[in-house]
Design a protein around this motif. Structure first.
Motif, PDB file in Angstrom:
ATOM      1  N   GLU A 133      32.436 -11.921 -29.179  1.00  0.00           N
ATOM      2  CA  GLU A 133      32.116 -12.539 -30.468  1.00  0.00           C
ATOM      3  C   GLU A 133      30.685 -12.223 -30.901  1.00  0.00           C
ATOM      4  N   GLN A 134      29.781 -12.120 -29.929  1.00  0.00           N
ATOM      5  CA  GLN A 134      28.390 -11.806 -30.233  1.00  0.00           C
ATOM      6  C   GLN A 134      28.142 -10.300 -30.314  1.00  0.00           C
ATOM      7  N   ASP A 135      28.806  -9.541 -29.442  1.00  0.00           N
ATOM      8  CA  ASP A 135      28.528  -8.113 -29.328  1.00  0.00           C
ATOM      9  C   ASP A 135      29.343  -7.240 -30.271  1.00  0.00           C
ATOM     10  N   SER A 136      30.493  -7.734 -30.710  1.00  0.00           N
ATOM     11  CA  SER A 136      31.369  -6.898 -31.534  1.00  0.00           C
ATOM     12  C   SER A 136      32.050  -7.712 -32.641  1.00  0.00           C
ATOM     13  N   PRO A 137      31.290  -8.469 -33.422  1.00  0.00           N
ATOM     14  CA  PRO A 137      31.885  -9.374 -34.416  1.00  0.00           C
ATOM     15  C   PRO A 137      32.639  -8.667 -35.539  1.00  0.00           C
ATOM     16  N   ASN A 138      32.117  -7.535 -35.994  1.00  0.00           N
ATOM     17  CA  ASN A 138      32.740  -6.860 -37.129  1.00  0.00           C
ATOM     18  C   ASN A 138      34.018  -6.129 -36.750  1.00  0.00           C
ATOM     19  N   VAL A 139      34.061  -5.611 -35.520  1.00  0.00           N
ATOM     20  CA  VAL A 139      35.311  -5.015 -35.034  1.00  0.00           C
ATOM     21  C   VAL A 139      36.381  -6.094 -34.939  1.00  0.00           C
ATOM     22  N   LEU A 140      36.011  -7.243 -34.400  1.00  0.00           N
ATOM     23  CA  LEU A 140      36.957  -8.350 -34.280  1.00  0.00           C
ATOM     24  C   LEU A 140      37.420  -8.847 -35.642  1.00  0.00           C
ATOM     25  N   ASN A 141      36.516  -8.881 -36.613  1.00  0.00           N
ATOM     26  CA  ASN A 141      36.887  -9.316 -37.956  1.00  0.00           C
ATOM     27  C   ASN A 141      37.954  -8.407 -38.561  1.00  0.00           C
ATOM     28  N   MET A 142      37.802  -7.101 -38.350  1.00  0.00           N
ATOM     29  CA  MET A 142      38.781  -6.168 -38.913  1.00  0.00           C
ATOM     30  C   MET A 142      40.111  -6.242 -38.158  1.00  0.00           C
ATOM     31  N   ILE A 143      40.040  -6.427 -36.837  1.00  0.00           N
ATOM     32  CA  ILE A 143      41.265  -6.577 -36.047  1.00  0.00           C
ATOM     33  C   ILE A 143      42.031  -7.818 -36.507  1.00  0.00           C
ATOM     34  N   ARG A 144      41.314  -8.919 -36.678  1.00  0.00           N
ATOM     35  CA  ARG A 144      41.960 -10.168 -37.096  1.00  0.00           C
ATOM     36  C   ARG A 144      42.538 -10.064 -38.499  1.00  0.00           C
ATOM     37  N   PHE A 145      41.810  -9.382 -39.376  1.00  0.00           N
ATOM     38  CA  PHE A 145      42.319  -9.192 -40.734  1.00  0.00           C
ATOM     39  C   PHE A 145      43.605  -8.374 -40.706  1.00  0.00           C
ATOM     40  N   SER A 146      43.619  -7.315 -39.904  1.00  0.00           N
ATOM     41  CA  SER A 146      44.808  -6.464 -39.798  1.00  0.00           C
ATOM     42  C   SER A 146      45.991  -7.249 -39.239  1.00  0.00           C
ATOM     43  N   ASN A 147      45.741  -8.053 -38.214  1.00  0.00           N
ATOM     44  CA  ASN A 147      46.816  -8.869 -37.642  1.00  0.00           C
ATOM     45  C   ASN A 147      47.351  -9.865 -38.662  1.00  0.00           C
ATOM     46  N   LYS A 148      46.439 -10.394 -39.475  1.00  0.00           N
ATOM     47  CA  LYS A 148      46.853 -11.349 -40.496  1.00  0.00           C
ATOM     48  C   LYS A 148      47.746 -10.685 -41.542  1.00  0.00           C
ATOM     49  N   ILE A 149      47.370  -9.497 -41.985  1.00  0.00           N
ATOM     50  CA  ILE A 149      48.164  -8.790 -42.994  1.00  0.00           C
ATOM     51  C   ILE A 149      49.546  -8.457 -42.445  1.00  0.00           C
ATOM     52  N   THR A 150      49.596  -7.997 -41.204  1.00  0.00           N
ATOM     53  CA  THR A 150      50.891  -7.690 -40.583  1.00  0.00           C
ATOM     54  C   THR A 150      51.759  -8.942 -40.504  1.00  0.00           C
ATOM     55  N   GLY A 151      51.162 -10.060 -40.095  1.00  0.00           N
ATOM     56  CA  GLY A 151      51.902 -11.309 -40.027  1.00  0.00           C
ATOM     57  C   GLY A 151      52.319 -11.809 -41.394  1.00  0.00           C
ATOM     58  N   TRP A 152      51.464 -11.613 -42.387  1.00  0.00           N
ATOM     59  CA  TRP A 152      51.773 -12.062 -43.749  1.00  0.00           C
ATOM     60  C   TRP A 152      52.947 -11.280 -44.328  1.00  0.00           C
ATOM     61  N   VAL A 153      52.984  -9.965 -44.102  1.00  0.00           N
ATOM     62  CA  VAL A 153      54.090  -9.139 -44.599  1.00  0.00           C
ATOM     63  C   VAL A 153      55.412  -9.649 -44.036  1.00  0.00           C
ATOM     64  N   SER A 154      55.459  -9.896 -42.746  1.00  0.00           N
ATOM     65  CA  SER A 154      56.679 -10.420 -42.117  1.00  0.00           C
ATOM     66  C   SER A 154      57.039 -11.790 -42.675  1.00  0.00           C
ATOM     67  N   THR A 155      56.030 -12.643 -42.837  1.00  0.00           N
ATOM     68  CA  THR A 155      56.252 -13.995 -43.344  1.00  0.00           C
ATOM     69  C   THR A 155      56.838 -13.971 -44.752  1.00  0.00           C
ATOM     70  N   GLU A 156      56.277 -13.137 -45.617  1.00  0.00           N
ATOM     71  CA  GLU A 156      56.740 -13.050 -47.008  1.00  0.00           C
ATOM     72  C   GLU A 156      58.207 -12.619 -47.078  1.00  0.00           C
ATOM     73  N   ILE A 157      58.583 -11.697 -46.222  1.00  0.00           N
ATOM     74  CA  ILE A 157      59.974 -11.214 -46.219  1.00  0.00           C
ATOM     75  C   ILE A 157      60.903 -12.292 -45.690  1.00  0.00           C
ATOM     76  N   LEU A 158      60.500 -12.946 -44.624  1.00  0.00           N
ATOM     77  CA  LEU A 158      61.383 -13.913 -43.951  1.00  0.00           C
ATOM     78  C   LEU A 158      61.514 -15.248 -44.669  1.00  0.00           C
ATOM     79  N   LYS A 159      60.524 -15.632 -45.441  1.00  0.00           N
ATOM     80  CA  LYS A 159      60.580 -16.951 -46.077  1.00  0.00           C
ATOM     81  C   LYS A 159      61.587 -16.993 -47.233  1.00  0.00           C
TER      82      LYS A 159
END
Length: 357
Positions: free
Chosen positions: A142-168
């Motif tokens: 969290e201290q050493d690589s915050p921006n890499v983690l931010n992009m990873i989390r954003f990507s995971n969120k978008i992937t999850g959102w796409v699935s959620t939108e289709i399934l709901k």
């Protein structure tokens, strides 16, 4: 520390040699500030740098010293050169349809544009030092690589959102419309050279909760299948992602490459090349420069897409907010919902979604 050669007049020596040497040093210092500012954040390095600027002022280089001070100040305050833009006007924003802001009231191209700009901003914030020694996987990530983690989390969120939108969506026809819409958005992301965004959507479409919806896939129009097969071809992992890597090579900035592949490459290098090589000489610890060189090549490639070149696109805050506020259902619950939408199909009755038959 260059000394005047015997027999050469002082003025001539200063004009022909000393001035050129100093100019080269100043250019290197400017390059350090512009491209490697993270290295100057170290207290000892910063102190030495300031001392050098002080000596420049004392030795007849006040203007150059002032320029370096201004560059340092701007970097610290987050101010950079004006972003380079392509010539011509930005394309007009697609108007929203009347009613609530949803996946269906936002034009697919506008959604892809805003997603691309959000991801490009995240990419540019990643510091090279965050990619060293697999920092994004370590205890202090969290201290050493915050921006890499931010992009990873954003990507995971978008992937999850796409699935959620289709399934709901309960209605199967509307669910097929959502599936088709995301395929279109992924296609546009590829057109915009946002390969990270395209990969996020492609990953969602190939997730277990979406891939198994055979009846929904069956309702897709022919052009959807054509575009989906195009995505499958780009992101196939055979021959170490050969097709995607070749496509990326001919893609000039602005571009958002698939970050996950860089992280995988760095992980592979780390796993197969120990930094300390003692195989040949047990008495001494030898630094494996081969490993360091390979690491530098991966990071340097990513850096070329972190330039100041911005997309010639207009920000549209309502759509950006829609993306940022997207709701995501937990992965296990998404699969449960998938089973509710379509019952299990016996293995011999399944059809691959890789081709349309």
């Amino acid at each position: 520390n260059s000394k005047q050669p015997p027999g050469v007049p002082v003025d001539e020596w200063k004009k022909s040699t000393l001035v050129m040497i100093r100019l080269r040093i100043i250019n290197v210092l400017k390059l350090m500030i512009e491209k490697h500012f993270d290295d100057l954040k170290d207290e000892a390095v910063e102190s030495s740098f300031k001392e050098l600027i002080k000596k420049m002022k004392q030795n007849g280089l006040p203007n150059a010293a002032q320029q370096l001070q201004v560059m340092l100040k701007n970097k610290r305050e987050g101010r950079t050169k004006r972003p380079i833009q392509f010539y011509g006007e930005k394309p007009k924003i697609y108007p929203l349809k009347k009613g609530e802001l949803t996946l269906y009231t936002i034009h697919p191209e506008e959604l892809a544009r805003q997603l691309t700009m959000l991801e490009h901003d995240l990419l540019k914030k990643i510091n090279p030092s965050e990619l060293l020694d697999l920092k994004w996987t370590r205890t202090n990530k969290e201290q050493d690589s915050p921006n890499v983690l931010n992009m990873i989390r954003f990507s995971n969120k978008i992937t999850g959102w796409v699935s959620t939108e289709i399934l709901k969506t309960e209605d199967i026809k509307q669910r097929a419309v959502a599936l088709h819409r995301f395929i279109v958005i992924a296609k546009i992301c590829v057109k915009l050279k946002n390969f990270n965004g395209a990969m996020e959507i492609f990953s969602a479409l190939n997730s277990s909760s979406i891939h198994r919806l055979q009846k929904t896939w069956d309702l897709l129009p022919q052009n959807s299948w054509k575009w989906y097969e195009g995505l499958t071809n780009i992101f196939q992992t055979t021959e170490n992602w050969k097709v995607y890597r070749e496509l990326l090579k001919i893609s000039t900035p602005p571009c958002v490459p698939y970050l996950g592949l860089y992280l995988s490459d760095l992980t592979f290098i780390e796993a197969h090349n120990d930094e300390l090589d003692t195989s040949k000489l047990e008495k001494f610890q030898l630094i494996n420069f081969g490993r360091l060189y390979k690491t530098s090549l991966v990071i340097a490639e990513l850096q070329q897409y972190q330039t100041q070149d911005n997309y010639r696109l207009a920000e549209f805050q309502p759509v950006r907010d829609f993306i940022l506020r997207a709701q995501v259902i937990d992965e296990d619950k998404r699969y449960e919902l998938s089973l509710q939408r379509e019952e299990r199909v016996k293995k011999h009755q399944r059809r691959s979604t890789a081709v349309n038959t």
